[in-house]
Design an enzyme around this catalytic site. Sequence first.
Site, PDB file in Angstrom:
ATOM      1  N   MET A  30       0.851  -1.193   0.000  1.00 23.95           N
ATOM      2  CA  MET A  30       0.000   0.000   0.000  1.00 23.95           C
ATOM      3  C   MET A  30       0.890   1.247   0.000  1.00 23.95           C
ATOM      4  SD  MET A  30      -3.395  -0.998   2.097  1.00 23.95           S
ATOM      5  CE  MET A  30      -2.792  -0.679   3.739  1.00 23.95           C
ATOM      6  N   LEU A  33       6.734   2.925   1.590  1.00 24.81           N
ATOM      7  CA  LEU A  33       7.695   1.824   1.644  1.00 24.81           C
ATOM      8  C   LEU A  33       8.796   2.099   2.666  1.00 24.81           C
ATOM      9  CD1 LEU A  33       8.019   1.093  -2.197  1.00 24.81           C
ATOM     10  CD2 LEU A  33       6.375   0.174  -0.552  1.00 24.81           C
ATOM     11  N   ALA A  35      12.037  -0.220   5.248  1.00 23.99           N
ATOM     12  CA  ALA A  35      13.036  -1.297   5.131  1.00 23.99           C
ATOM     13  C   ALA A  35      12.391  -2.681   5.082  1.00 23.99           C
ATOM     14  CB  ALA A  35      14.027  -1.201   6.289  1.00 23.99           C
ATOM     15  N   HIS A  37       9.647  -3.405   3.434  1.00 28.19           N
ATOM     16  CA  HIS A  37       9.326  -3.620   2.012  1.00 28.19           C
ATOM     17  C   HIS A  37      10.599  -3.891   1.211  1.00 28.19           C
ATOM     18  CE1 HIS A  37       5.749  -1.076   3.221  1.00 28.19           C
ATOM     19  NE2 HIS A  37       5.170  -2.117   2.676  1.00 28.19           N
ATOM     20  N   GLY A 151       5.130 -10.274   3.835  1.00 27.13           N
ATOM     21  CA  GLY A 151       5.860 -10.217   5.099  1.00 27.13           C
ATOM     22  C   GLY A 151       5.164 -11.043   6.181  1.00 27.13           C
ATOM     23  N   ASP A 154       2.441  -9.341   8.927  1.00 23.68           N
ATOM     24  CA  ASP A 154       0.989  -9.549   8.858  1.00 23.68           C
ATOM     25  C   ASP A 154       0.757 -11.048   8.679  1.00 23.68           C
ATOM     26  OD1 ASP A 154       0.074  -6.778   9.001  1.00 23.68           O
ATOM     27  OD2 ASP A 154       1.131  -6.557   7.105  1.00 23.68           O
ATOM     28  N   LEU A 188       8.804  -3.155  11.856  1.00 24.90           N
ATOM     29  CA  LEU A 188       8.584  -2.032  10.949  1.00 24.90           C
ATOM     30  C   LEU A 188       7.170  -2.087  10.371  1.00 24.90           C
ATOM     31  CD1 LEU A 188      11.870  -1.540   8.917  1.00 24.90           C
ATOM     32  CD2 LEU A 188      11.227  -0.700  11.155  1.00 24.90           C
ATOM     33  N   SER A 189       6.558  -0.919  10.278  1.00 24.00           N
ATOM     34  CA  SER A 189       5.203  -0.809   9.724  1.00 24.00           C
ATOM     35  C   SER A 189       5.025   0.607   9.204  1.00 24.00           C
ATOM     36  CB  SER A 189       4.178  -1.080  10.828  1.00 24.00           C
ATOM     37  OG  SER A 189       2.905  -0.580  10.451  1.00 24.00           O
ATOM     38  N   ARG A 191       2.545   2.252   9.525  1.00 20.15           N
ATOM     39  CA  ARG A 191       1.752   2.987  10.526  1.00 20.15           C
ATOM     40  C   ARG A 191       2.594   3.466  11.701  1.00 20.15           C
ATOM     41  NH1 ARG A 191      -2.592  -0.853   8.837  1.00 20.15           N
ATOM     42  NH2 ARG A 191      -4.295   0.437   8.031  1.00 20.15           N
TER      43      ARG A 191
HETATM   44  O1  PAF Z   1      -0.083  -5.866   3.434  1.00 18.34           O
HETATM   45  C1  PAF Z   1      -0.521  -4.919   2.752  1.00 18.34           C
HETATM   46  O2  PAF Z   1       0.144  -3.907   2.558  1.00 18.34           O
HETATM   47  C2  PAF Z   1      -1.913  -5.039   2.146  1.00 18.34           C
HETATM   48  O3  PAF Z   1      -2.789  -5.710   2.974  1.00 18.34           O
HETATM   49  C3  PAF Z   1      -1.901  -5.654   0.728  1.00 18.34           C
HETATM   50  C4  PAF Z   1      -1.416  -7.094   0.771  1.00 18.34           C
HETATM   51  C5  PAF Z   1      -1.019  -4.835  -0.184  1.00 18.34           C
HETATM   52  C6  PAF Z   1      -3.324  -5.670   0.156  1.00 18.34           C
HETATM   53  O4  PAF Z   1      -3.834  -4.375   0.055  1.00 18.34           O
END
Ligand code: PAF
Length: 278
Positions: A30, A33, A35, A37, A151, A154, A188-189, A191
């Site tokens: 989403m 981005l 580290a 990602h 990742g 989640d 890391l997130s 958010r």
């Molecule tokens: O993990 C995320 O960033 C989101 O849930 C995803 C997998 C991109 C779906 O929108």
Amino acid sequence: MTEPIVARTRDELAEALSRGEQESAVVLTMGALHAGHRALIHAARDLVGTGGAVLVTIFVNPLQFGPGEDFERYPRPFGADLAVCAEEGVDLVFAPATEELYPLGDPQVTVAPGPLGAELEGAVRPGHFAGVLTVVAKLLNLTVPSYAVFGEKDYQQLVLVGRMVADLDLPYEIVGVPTVREADGLALSSRNRYLSADERAAAPVLGRALEAGAAAAAGGPDAVLAAARAELTGVELDYLELRGADLEPAPATGPARLLVAARAGTTRLIDNIAVDLP
Ligand code: PAF
């Protein structure tokens, strides 16, 4: 450093994909981005090698946000995200607008996540996993990768995506990548940028609790939960649960997963760790 191709529409994506026959790996994001990602992008590159193509999708999916959640304020630093993709050698970025991905408006047919979709995160965020799985299925079917990299941060999402591709015979290999952490253990997130200084100071208790729980594995499931719970101060706990590796009820022995969700101020944090019950 080469700039990735940027596709904003399905047609642009199809045109870019038609130029290469090589194996590809996709990282669905989403945006915003970090580290974590970058680690997913590295894993994608390792899977396909320099001869293959690494794709990143950037799309803030309205379907997976509930009322009152942070859809509007979710960070969208597109320029910075493209710079990360260029630095990491991404070949193609697909960043559609909402109307491009959902041209008929809200989809009437969605992916039902099954019972697990209503547990853990799903109990606190009704509809979240139907929204996630629906967009993941769409993005995989549009990008048609050999591999899709997710990742472990989640973890429930990773398990549900794996179950979706198995149950629906989607021809993509799902690959999980370990969580990247700050030096103090905070996962890391995107958010994390919402955290105030006080909240940021409190947030690492989640990682510490998980470490303490995993270290108590020799004492069995109750000892794992007790050790983790003892560390969880200064945050408001939503859940702390020990489950099996596929999030089934916790086994007495063998691989398990300890999962936690808590609020630091107004920011909700989730984290998890592997636990090996001897
Ligand atoms: O993990 C995320 O960033 C989101 O849930 C995803 C997998 C991109 C779906 O929108």
